[in-house]
Design a protein around this motif. Structure first.
Motif, PDB file in Angstrom:
ATOM      1  N   ASN A   1     -20.285 -35.243  32.637  1.00 40.78           N
ATOM      2  CA  ASN A   1     -19.396 -34.233  33.180  1.00 40.78           C
ATOM      3  C   ASN A   1     -19.285 -34.473  34.687  1.00 40.78           C
ATOM      4  O   ASN A   1     -19.953 -35.352  35.237  1.00 40.78           O
ATOM      5  N   ASP A   2     -18.469 -33.685  35.354  1.00 41.13           N
ATOM      6  CA  ASP A   2     -18.222 -33.926  36.778  1.00 41.13           C
ATOM      7  C   ASP A   2     -19.497 -33.821  37.604  1.00 41.13           C
ATOM      8  O   ASP A   2     -19.734 -34.607  38.513  1.00 41.13           O
ATOM      9  N   GLN A   3     -20.334 -32.825  37.250  1.00 38.33           N
ATOM     10  CA  GLN A   3     -21.551 -32.639  38.035  1.00 38.33           C
ATOM     11  C   GLN A   3     -22.442 -33.881  37.936  1.00 38.33           C
ATOM     12  O   GLN A   3     -23.030 -34.323  38.919  1.00 38.33           O
ATOM     13  N   MET A   4     -22.512 -34.456  36.733  1.00 39.91           N
ATOM     14  CA  MET A   4     -23.345 -35.647  36.570  1.00 39.91           C
ATOM     15  C   MET A   4     -22.810 -36.800  37.419  1.00 39.91           C
ATOM     16  O   MET A   4     -23.575 -37.566  38.005  1.00 39.91           O
ATOM     17  N   LEU A   5     -21.496 -36.913  37.479  1.00 44.59           N
ATOM     18  CA  LEU A   5     -20.916 -37.989  38.294  1.00 44.59           C
ATOM     19  C   LEU A   5     -21.222 -37.775  39.771  1.00 44.59           C
ATOM     20  O   LEU A   5     -21.515 -38.717  40.497  1.00 44.59           O
ATOM     21  N   ILE A   6     -21.161 -36.509  40.193  1.00 44.07           N
ATOM     22  CA  ILE A   6     -21.502 -36.200  41.592  1.00 44.07           C
ATOM     23  C   ILE A   6     -22.964 -36.569  41.868  1.00 44.07           C
ATOM     24  O   ILE A   6     -23.280 -37.213  42.861  1.00 44.07           O
ATOM     25  N   ASP A   7     -23.864 -36.188  40.939  1.00 40.84           N
ATOM     26  CA  ASP A   7     -25.290 -36.497  41.118  1.00 40.84           C
ATOM     27  C   ASP A   7     -25.521 -38.005  41.211  1.00 40.84           C
ATOM     28  O   ASP A   7     -26.294 -38.480  42.035  1.00 40.84           O
ATOM     29  N   ILE A   8     -24.832 -38.739  40.322  1.00 41.76           N
ATOM     30  CA  ILE A   8     -25.013 -40.192  40.322  1.00 41.76           C
ATOM     31  C   ILE A   8     -24.517 -40.794  41.629  1.00 41.76           C
ATOM     32  O   ILE A   8     -25.186 -41.624  42.238  1.00 41.76           O
ATOM     33  N   SER A   9     -23.366 -40.331  42.094  1.00 38.28           N
ATOM     34  CA  SER A   9     -22.856 -40.949  43.318  1.00 38.28           C
ATOM     35  C   SER A   9     -23.721 -40.564  44.524  1.00 38.28           C
ATOM     36  O   SER A   9     -23.918 -41.358  45.432  1.00 38.28           O
ATOM     37  N   LYS A  10     -24.288 -39.360  44.486  1.00 39.41           N
ATOM     38  CA  LYS A  10     -25.223 -38.981  45.561  1.00 39.41           C
ATOM     39  C   LYS A  10     -26.465 -39.848  45.547  1.00 39.41           C
ATOM     40  O   LYS A  10     -26.965 -40.261  46.595  1.00 39.41           O
ATOM     41  N   ALA A  11     -26.985 -40.105  44.354  1.00 41.49           N
ATOM     42  CA  ALA A  11     -28.190 -40.934  44.238  1.00 41.49           C
ATOM     43  C   ALA A  11     -27.908 -42.350  44.733  1.00 41.49           C
ATOM     44  O   ALA A  11     -28.731 -42.959  45.412  1.00 41.49           O
ATOM     45  N   LEU A  12     -26.712 -42.857  44.396  1.00 39.12           N
ATOM     46  CA  LEU A  12     -26.356 -44.212  44.856  1.00 39.12           C
ATOM     47  C   LEU A  12     -26.218 -44.258  46.366  1.00 39.12           C
ATOM     48  O   LEU A  12     -26.621 -45.215  47.027  1.00 39.12           O
ATOM     49  N   GLU A  13     -25.660 -43.191  46.928  1.00 36.40           N
ATOM     50  CA  GLU A  13     -25.495 -43.134  48.373  1.00 36.40           C
ATOM     51  C   GLU A  13     -26.860 -43.100  49.063  1.00 36.40           C
ATOM     52  O   GLU A  13     -27.097 -43.818  50.024  1.00 36.40           O
ATOM     53  N   LEU A  14     -27.765 -42.254  48.526  1.00 36.16           N
ATOM     54  CA  LEU A  14     -29.116 -42.171  49.081  1.00 36.16           C
ATOM     55  C   LEU A  14     -29.796 -43.540  48.994  1.00 36.16           C
ATOM     56  O   LEU A  14     -30.433 -43.996  49.931  1.00 36.16           O
ATOM     57  N   GLU A  15     -29.619 -44.183  47.852  1.00 30.42           N
ATOM     58  CA  GLU A  15     -30.224 -45.497  47.655  1.00 30.42           C
ATOM     59  C   GLU A  15     -29.776 -46.494  48.728  1.00 30.42           C
ATOM     60  O   GLU A  15     -30.589 -47.215  49.295  1.00 30.42           O
ATOM     61  N   SER A  16     -28.474 -46.497  49.031  1.00 32.96           N
ATOM     62  CA  SER A  16     -28.029 -47.488  50.019  1.00 32.96           C
ATOM     63  C   SER A  16     -28.437 -47.068  51.434  1.00 32.96           C
ATOM     64  O   SER A  16     -28.767 -47.894  52.274  1.00 32.96           O
TER      65      SER A  16
ATOM     66  N   HIS B   1     -38.482 -35.928  49.920  1.00 33.19           N
ATOM     67  CA  HIS B   1     -37.037 -36.104  49.774  1.00 33.19           C
ATOM     68  C   HIS B   1     -36.616 -37.551  49.551  1.00 33.19           C
ATOM     69  O   HIS B   1     -35.458 -37.804  49.275  1.00 33.19           O
ATOM     70  N   PHE B   2     -37.533 -38.498  49.749  1.00 28.22           N
ATOM     71  CA  PHE B   2     -37.103 -39.887  49.540  1.00 28.22           C
ATOM     72  C   PHE B   2     -38.084 -40.752  48.755  1.00 28.22           C
ATOM     73  O   PHE B   2     -37.675 -41.714  48.128  1.00 28.22           O
ATOM     74  N   ILE B   3     -39.372 -40.397  48.732  1.00 29.42           N
ATOM     75  CA  ILE B   3     -40.335 -41.222  47.981  1.00 29.42           C
ATOM     76  C   ILE B   3     -39.972 -41.289  46.482  1.00 29.42           C
ATOM     77  O   ILE B   3     -39.953 -42.373  45.905  1.00 29.42           O
ATOM     78  N   PRO B   4     -39.663 -40.156  45.843  1.00 25.64           N
ATOM     79  CA  PRO B   4     -39.343 -40.232  44.405  1.00 25.64           C
ATOM     80  C   PRO B   4     -38.198 -41.201  44.104  1.00 25.64           C
ATOM     81  O   PRO B   4     -38.275 -41.976  43.151  1.00 25.64           O
ATOM     82  N   GLN B   5     -37.166 -41.179  44.947  1.00 26.33           N
ATOM     83  CA  GLN B   5     -36.045 -42.092  44.754  1.00 26.33           C
ATOM     84  C   GLN B   5     -36.492 -43.554  44.933  1.00 26.33           C
ATOM     85  O   GLN B   5     -36.137 -44.421  44.155  1.00 26.33           O
ATOM     86  N   MET B   6     -37.312 -43.777  45.951  1.00 23.71           N
ATOM     87  CA  MET B   6     -37.759 -45.153  46.205  1.00 23.71           C
ATOM     88  C   MET B   6     -38.671 -45.665  45.096  1.00 23.71           C
ATOM     89  O   MET B   6     -38.713 -46.856  44.816  1.00 23.71           O
ATOM     90  N   GLU B   7     -39.388 -44.734  44.464  1.00 20.64           N
ATOM     91  CA  GLU B   7     -40.274 -45.109  43.360  1.00 20.64           C
ATOM     92  C   GLU B   7     -39.518 -45.551  42.113  1.00 20.64           C
ATOM     93  O   GLU B   7     -40.087 -46.173  41.226  1.00 20.64           O
ATOM     94  N   GLN B   8     -38.246 -45.208  42.040  1.00 24.24           N
ATOM     95  CA  GLN B   8     -37.442 -45.620  40.884  1.00 24.24           C
ATOM     96  C   GLN B   8     -37.250 -47.132  40.845  1.00 24.24           C
ATOM     97  O   GLN B   8     -37.043 -47.719  39.793  1.00 24.24           O
ATOM     98  N   GLY B   9     -37.266 -47.741  42.023  1.00 26.61           N
ATOM     99  CA  GLY B   9     -37.012 -49.184  42.066  1.00 26.61           C
ATOM    100  C   GLY B   9     -38.076 -49.902  42.858  1.00 26.61           C
ATOM    101  O   GLY B   9     -39.234 -49.475  42.874  1.00 26.61           O
ATOM    102  N   GLU B  10     -37.670 -50.952  43.523  1.00 28.17           N
ATOM    103  CA  GLU B  10     -38.653 -51.760  44.230  1.00 28.17           C
ATOM    104  C   GLU B  10     -38.712 -51.458  45.723  1.00 28.17           C
ATOM    105  O   GLU B  10     -39.517 -52.045  46.438  1.00 28.17           O
ATOM    106  N   MET B  11     -37.870 -50.522  46.188  1.00 26.81           N
ATOM    107  CA  MET B  11     -37.904 -50.193  47.610  1.00 26.81           C
ATOM    108  C   MET B  11     -39.272 -49.671  48.024  1.00 26.81           C
ATOM    109  O   MET B  11     -39.701 -49.880  49.159  1.00 26.81           O
ATOM    110  N   ILE B  12     -39.952 -48.995  47.073  1.00 25.82           N
ATOM    111  CA  ILE B  12     -41.273 -48.455  47.403  1.00 25.82           C
ATOM    112  C   ILE B  12     -42.266 -49.567  47.765  1.00 25.82           C
ATOM    113  O   ILE B  12     -43.191 -49.346  48.543  1.00 25.82           O
ATOM    114  N   PHE B  13     -42.040 -50.772  47.219  1.00 28.16           N
ATOM    115  CA  PHE B  13     -42.931 -51.904  47.547  1.00 28.16           C
ATOM    116  C   PHE B  13     -42.833 -52.219  49.039  1.00 28.16           C
ATOM    117  O   PHE B  13     -43.831 -52.374  49.733  1.00 28.16           O
TER     118      PHE B  13
END
Ligand code: C2E
Ligand code: CA
Ligand code: CA
Ligand code: CA
Length: 277
Positions: free
Chosen positions: A13-28, A75-87
């Protein structure tokens, strides 16, 4: 519109798309932060309870965002733990933290131990052990402590145990963080090369009102000492907490009563002025 209802089960749904694009933005943004050195450390003093001497610091990471200011790790460790940025972040915390410790020593401000937090994910970083040994070339290994939580062992306990053993061989010590809040703390005490138990602040806070909490705290201290381990209490906020812990032979303490985490840039001045001692 004719087919609506027939095929109206939408996965997105729209909210999920917003969440995904926010997560991608945070990631970059986080990758940019790593590349542009936007992280910094705050160091929180730990004191030996018997002597009152400052014996080390816990390194706590913050993100100095160019527009949003200082951002806290939750606010950022959990996101970094999803991938290899935490390394990458984790290795930076270790090398940068030890550089700070080295700088303090060179300025004659004292010899201190540094504790760093390690996420479960970081045990999958195959460069971690080499990094530790490179960072500790000109320093005794026991100047560094790894704070790990119990969830480290849920997924890859063999790998984690082997990394810890290799760290131990370098002289690095291991602390079990947030002790008592996880699942099978007691069995980990047998399985892992743990040197220190950190009593979670959720047990320290209610010691004034609750007799149960007092029993838990004193029992953990006794258990730790029987197993030849050192106990650190976190979240010491009041004089009552401090007196209680001292009275029951807790080894060391950390918390807002003693000192807030200190910005790495202010640390030399604070130490030189004797504001923390
Ligand atoms: P933690 O390891 O339990 O760290 C202690 C947290 O409690 C810190 O929050 C600290 O500022 C706060 N604290 C210290 N004394 C007191 C007190 O007396 N009362 C209260 N209420 N709080 C106190 P912070 O800096 O926001 O860190 C939160 C968590 O983020 C840490 O919890 C740790 O799990 C994680 N973290 C921080 N730095 C790193 C890092 O470099 N790497 C990894 N993987 N995780 C980190
Ligand atoms: Ca910690
Ligand atoms: Ca903790
Ligand atoms: Ca905690």
């Amino acid at each position: 519109a004719k087919d609506e209802g027939k095929n109206s089960f939408h996965f997105f749904n729209d909210q999920m798309l917003i969440d995904i694009s926010k997560a991608l933005e945070l990631e970059s943004e986080l990758q940019t932060a790593l590349d542009n050195d936007q992280f910094c450390l705050f160091l929180q003093p730990k004191y030996c309870l018997e002597s009152g001497v400052l014996d080390g610091f816990e390194a706590l990471v913050r993100w100095r965002h160019p527009e949003k200011g200082l951002i806290m790790p939750n606010h950022f460790i959990p996101q970094m733990e999803q991938g290899e940025m935490i390394f990458q972040l984790g290795r930076w915390v270790i090398s940068h933290g030890l550089n700070i410790i080295r700088g303090l020593e060179r300025s004659g401000l004292g010899q201190f131990k540094l504790a760093v937090n390690l996420s479960a994910r970081q045990f999958c970083d195959d460069k971690l052990v080499d990094h530790l040994s490179a960072c500790l070339q000109d320093m005794p290994g026991d100047r560094l402590e790894l704070e790990i939580t119990e969830n480290v062992l849920i997924h890859n306990s063999e790998l984690a145990a082997s990394v810890m053993k290799q760290a131990n061989d370098l002289g690095v010590t291991v602390a079990l963080d947030d002790f008592g809040t996880g699942y099978s703390s007691l069995s980990y005490l047998r399985q892992l090369p743990v040197d220190v138990i950190k009593l979670d602040r959720s047990f320290i806070a209610p010691t004034n009102e609750s007799e149960e909490s007092r029993h838990i705290v004193t029992s953990v201290i006794d258990l730790a000492h029987k197993l030849n381990k050192y106990v650190v209490a976190e979240g010491v906020e009041t004089q009552e907490h401090l007196l209680f812990l001292k009275e029951h032979n807790c080894d060391s303490a950390q918390g807002f009563l003693l000192s807030r985490p200190i910005d790495e840039h202010e640390l030399p001045d604070v130490l030189a002025k004797g504001d923390v001692q």
